[in-house]
Write an enzyme that holds these catalytic residues in place. Sequence first.
Site, PDB file in Angstrom:
ATOM      1  CG  HIS A   1      -1.986  -1.018   1.190  1.00 10.84           C
ATOM      2  ND1 HIS A   1      -2.819  -1.225   0.115  1.00 10.84           N
ATOM      3  CD2 HIS A   1      -2.346  -1.943   2.125  1.00 10.84           C
ATOM      4  CE1 HIS A   1      -3.641  -2.229   0.381  1.00 10.84           C
ATOM      5  NE2 HIS A   1      -3.374  -2.683   1.586  1.00 10.84           N
TER       6      HIS A   1
ATOM      7  CG  ASP B   1      -2.926  -8.463   0.627  1.00 13.24           C
ATOM      8  OD1 ASP B   1      -2.134  -8.715   1.545  1.00 13.24           O
ATOM      9  OD2 ASP B   1      -3.985  -7.818   0.794  1.00 13.24           O
TER      10      ASP B   1
ATOM     11  CG  ASP C   1      -5.083 -10.166   3.306  1.00 13.35           C
ATOM     12  OD1 ASP C   1      -4.688 -10.641   2.228  1.00 13.35           O
ATOM     13  OD2 ASP C   1      -4.888  -8.973   3.630  1.00 13.35           O
TER      14      ASP C   1
END
Length: 307
Positions: free
Chosen positions: A125, A162, A245
């Site tokens: 990010h 992800d 995740d």
Amino acid sequence: MSTAIYTHRSCLEHDPGPGHPESPARLAAVLEALEDPRFSALIRIEAPKASREQLARVHLRELIDSVLDEPVEDGWRRLDPDTVMSPASAEAALRAAGAVCAAVDATITGTHRRAFCAVRPPGHHATHDTAMGFCLFNSVAVGAAHALAVHGLARVAIVDFDVHHGNGTQDIFWSDPRVMYASSHQWPLYPGTGARSETGAGNIVNAPLRPGAGSNEFRAACEEIVLPALETFAPELVLISAGFDAHRLDPLANLQFDADDYAWITARLVELAGRHAQGRVVSSLEGGYSLTALRESVAAHVAALDS
């Protein structure tokens, strides 16, 4: 030439505070999984620190100086509502980025075939100028830029599975056709980027998945969108932003993957790297907030990397 594991104790010492999902227990669970006897032959390497020069290939000096030089007072320093530094965080971020650069060096020079960087904080990010989403420096982006600048590669692929879209990686390489960024992720979800229409210089490939999507949807998106784009691109190095995740047990998202899905996509990427990149694959830990899912998924991922 075996698979190598890069890590450093400082990555366990980065502590965003009580109750924060990106906790040291995440990496402890990963390292516990890698103590399984089937991984006993893997090479264990202490991650070095990234240099400011390596970081500056993808991040503004102002961001680098802010993370590394500004004091952490009273135990924590909050960069945004989600992103928190403790006194050990700067070194952990340096070791995480340094791990990927060192792994890139080793795979390109033939020291070992593939590598998994068991590090934190995560990175995907972090944009050119902003630390966000639990991320301080974009470790995989730093590694990709290192491969281009130091080793003269012409085509580097970053594959991100992800559950959250890697807006930072997309931002950094938006206009750089030497780097393909390919992401599967839940949509809509934080940080709100990752639509199919976001294509950069033709080097950005997004495969958003609806909430509740599971193995069938993920594998179809990879077969129909991600893998064909990678085949056409023919990367000389494959980097993986390995977030776990999207697993059905994860508390922060709504996809329904299991450990076999991570083994499957990893095996497909290893095969692709065998065709185009002399087998060179470097993976680095991103998200994953169920400790049970992390243990199972990392074990499946690393086993496939080492196959």
